[in-house]
Design an enzyme around this catalytic site. Sequence first.
Site, PDB file in Angstrom:
ATOM      1  N   CYS A 299       0.813  -0.879   0.109  1.00 18.45           N
ATOM      2  CA  CYS A 299      -0.070   0.221   0.258  1.00 18.45           C
ATOM      3  C   CYS A 299       1.266   1.140  -0.108  1.00 18.45           C
ATOM      4  O   CYS A 299       1.016   1.485  -0.964  1.00 18.45           O
ATOM      5  CB  CYS A 299      -0.810  -0.097   1.117  1.00 18.45           C
ATOM      6  SG  CYS A 299      -2.087  -1.008   1.258  1.00 18.45           S
TER       7      CYS A 299
HETATM    8  N1  SAJ Z   1       6.053   2.401   8.534  1.00 19.39           N
HETATM    9  C1  SAJ Z   1       7.193   3.012   8.987  1.00 19.39           C
HETATM   10  N2  SAJ Z   1       6.973   4.703  10.261  1.00 19.39           N
HETATM   11  C2  SAJ Z   1       5.552   4.361  10.384  1.00 19.39           C
HETATM   12  C3  SAJ Z   1       4.253   3.953   9.989  1.00 19.39           C
HETATM   13  C4  SAJ Z   1       4.602   2.663   8.890  1.00 19.39           C
HETATM   14  O1  SAJ Z   1       8.631   3.564   8.958  1.00 19.39           O
HETATM   15  O2  SAJ Z   1       4.578   5.331  11.046  1.00 19.39           O
HETATM   16  C5  SAJ Z   1       6.452   1.596   8.058  1.00 19.39           C
HETATM   17  C6  SAJ Z   1       6.080  -0.365   8.081  1.00 19.39           C
HETATM   18  O3  SAJ Z   1       7.348  -0.707   8.712  1.00 19.39           O
HETATM   19  C7  SAJ Z   1       5.621  -0.384   6.977  1.00 19.39           C
HETATM   20  C8  SAJ Z   1       5.329   0.688   5.860  1.00 19.39           C
HETATM   21  O4  SAJ Z   1       6.104   2.032   6.462  1.00 19.39           O
HETATM   22  O5  SAJ Z   1       7.170  -0.842   6.195  1.00 19.39           O
HETATM   23  C9  SAJ Z   1       3.992   0.488   5.866  1.00 19.39           C
HETATM   24  O6  SAJ Z   1       3.291   0.238   7.751  1.00 19.39           O
HETATM   25  P1  SAJ Z   1       1.644   0.615   7.214  1.00 19.39           P
HETATM   26  O7  SAJ Z   1       1.748   0.314   8.600  1.00 19.39           O
HETATM   27  O8  SAJ Z   1       1.080   1.924   6.911  1.00 19.39           O
HETATM   28  O9  SAJ Z   1       0.959  -1.149   6.834  1.00 19.39           O
HETATM   29  P2  SAJ Z   1       0.597  -0.998   5.911  1.00 19.39           P
HETATM   30  O10 SAJ Z   1       1.596  -1.170   4.969  1.00 19.39           O
HETATM   31  O11 SAJ Z   1      -0.085  -2.603   5.862  1.00 19.39           O
HETATM   32  O12 SAJ Z   1      -0.845   0.349   5.569  1.00 19.39           O
HETATM   33  C10 SAJ Z   1      -1.831  -0.608   6.224  1.00 19.39           C
HETATM   34  C11 SAJ Z   1      -2.844   0.706   4.895  1.00 19.39           C
HETATM   35  N3  SAJ Z   1      -3.914   0.332   4.893  1.00 19.39           N
HETATM   36  C12 SAJ Z   1      -4.985   0.187   3.938  1.00 19.39           C
HETATM   37  O13 SAJ Z   1      -4.158   0.907   2.488  1.00 19.39           O
HETATM   38  C13 SAJ Z   1      -5.967   0.020   3.609  1.00 19.39           C
HETATM   39  C14 SAJ Z   1      -2.702   2.107   5.444  1.00 19.39           C
HETATM   40  O14 SAJ Z   1      -3.353   2.879   5.048  1.00 19.39           O
HETATM   41  C15 SAJ Z   1      -2.900   2.216   7.370  1.00 19.39           C
HETATM   42  O15 SAJ Z   1      -3.126   3.332   7.451  1.00 19.39           O
HETATM   43  C16 SAJ Z   1      -2.347   1.242   7.955  1.00 19.39           C
HETATM   44  O16 SAJ Z   1      -2.207  -0.337   7.266  1.00 19.39           O
HETATM   45  C17 SAJ Z   1      -2.037   1.565   9.255  1.00 19.39           C
HETATM   46  O17 SAJ Z   1      -2.244   2.328   9.607  1.00 19.39           O
HETATM   47  O18 SAJ Z   1      -2.222   0.399   9.622  1.00 19.39           O
END
Ligand code: SAJ
Length: 464
Positions: A299
């Site tokens: 995503c």
């Molecule tokens: N990450 C960081 N710093 C942060 C947050 C995440 O480095 O503060 C990294 C994570 O380690 C990972 C990547 O970014 O490698 C993505 O992390 P994520 O928490 O965004 O997880 P995703 O990819 O599963 O994102 C999903 C997304 N949901 C959808 O697209 C429907 C995102 O919109 C959500 O915000 C996220 O989940 C969430 O909040 O958990």
Amino acid sequence: MDLSTINNKNRIVAPIQGRIESLLIKGLTQTTGIIKMPKSITIVGLGYVGLPLACLCAEKGHKVYGYDIDKNKVDSINNGLSPIEDEILSEKLKSLKGKIRATSSPNECISNSDVVIVCVPTPVDRNYVPDLTALMESCSAVSRHIKQGTLLVIESTIYPGTVEEIIVPILEKQKFNVQKNDIFTAHCPERIDPGNKKWTIEALPRVVGGVTKDATKKAAEFYRSVIDANVLELSSVKAAEATKIMENTFRDVNIAFVNEMAQSFDKAGIDILEVIRGASTKPFAFMPHYPGAGVGGHCISVDPYYLIEKAKQLGFTHRFLMLAREINNHMPHYAVELLENELKKLKKVVKGAKVGMLGLAYKANVDDIRESPAHEVLNLLKTKGADVYVYDPHVKTGSNVKDLDELLNKSDYIILVTDHNEFRQMDLEKLNKNRILVVIDGRNCLDKEKIKSMGISYHGIGRT
Ligand code: SAJ
């Protein structure tokens, strides 16, 4: 009443209004005796997005087909087994065994369905160019079997314009007139957050936008029949496509912001976690994000490129979004540089170093390695000649040691890339017992003071 109060009021009133609306519609449906006949639904693509949706529709009493080209996936689902490591999903599939008919033949399911929802991957290629192959192939298969009057919803993340410029022509090739609602065609961007027990698929608000108003209405009616949260009807399908891209690009740029701050604070000897904690005491206008060894997943690390590419075609260059992607894509290199710097202090080099890499998955407590920064960290270490021992409790296939103890026993230096609970909760005394000399904490999730107190060099991302 000053503007800010009005604004604040609107900010509070609007969602409540939407919720009341949604409850009223649901209530009217039940009290007016309009019995919602169960529909026949095909979910196209049984991955992280499609499978939870298929389970939800089956739980709501609909007749559910799951269409996927992966026969292994089809067989495991028909046996009530989840092809994805997810305890909620595994439980649901077990209890719904026989209630979801998974198949690899489109004619068996599509022609018998009132609703078809497409949840196939929309990745980017190695040059970060959107790859719509799976979407186009699946929609072509659907178009050859779909019947007049079906509701077709695309949930896959796509750039603004995809439905009207790519999906509609595929339907028109089969002589459907989408503007006349031969096929009610809409977009409802997926919002699955794997492993999130609070924001489950039924609890997550959704937005819908159709090629026609009737399509928007029909899509909204369907989603209101299966989820408990608010469903916002947008004025166009493009608005719905743009919504998902905006929400994930927002996250990517905020992560890039803290990743840049972390590199700056490393120079200044400031602990960024403490500063984020400090900034978070401000009750408004600050939203914490956290630095790390990179941004992975299908995503956040992908969706911005969909807008960057589309905007380029329309003559606009997203300099800011591109810079954010550049900063986030650099973080695996930054984490390895930190290791090199710590080795240099010990008069050591990476070549021949015994390095333990903790984590392969793109985020904590999942088994998904798509776009994971761990791939880049591993490549860099190997290219620099390190002997790398890899362990991820959720990705045993990619691990080359059987457990954390073996990794610690064989390693002299540690680089943590994924903050799985098993690593967060590890007994740090083991670092000492195994004479670990350096810890690079790529997710700032370990107890830095405790590690330093054992005489071990510690460096996080923006945290020394
Ligand atoms: N990450 C960081 N710093 C942060 C947050 C995440 O480095 O503060 C990294 C994570 O380690 C990972 C990547 O970014 O490698 C993505 O992390 P994520 O928490 O965004 O997880 P995703 O990819 O599963 O994102 C999903 C997304 N949901 C959808 O697209 C429907 C995102 O919109 C959500 O915000 C996220 O989940 C969430 O909040 O958990």
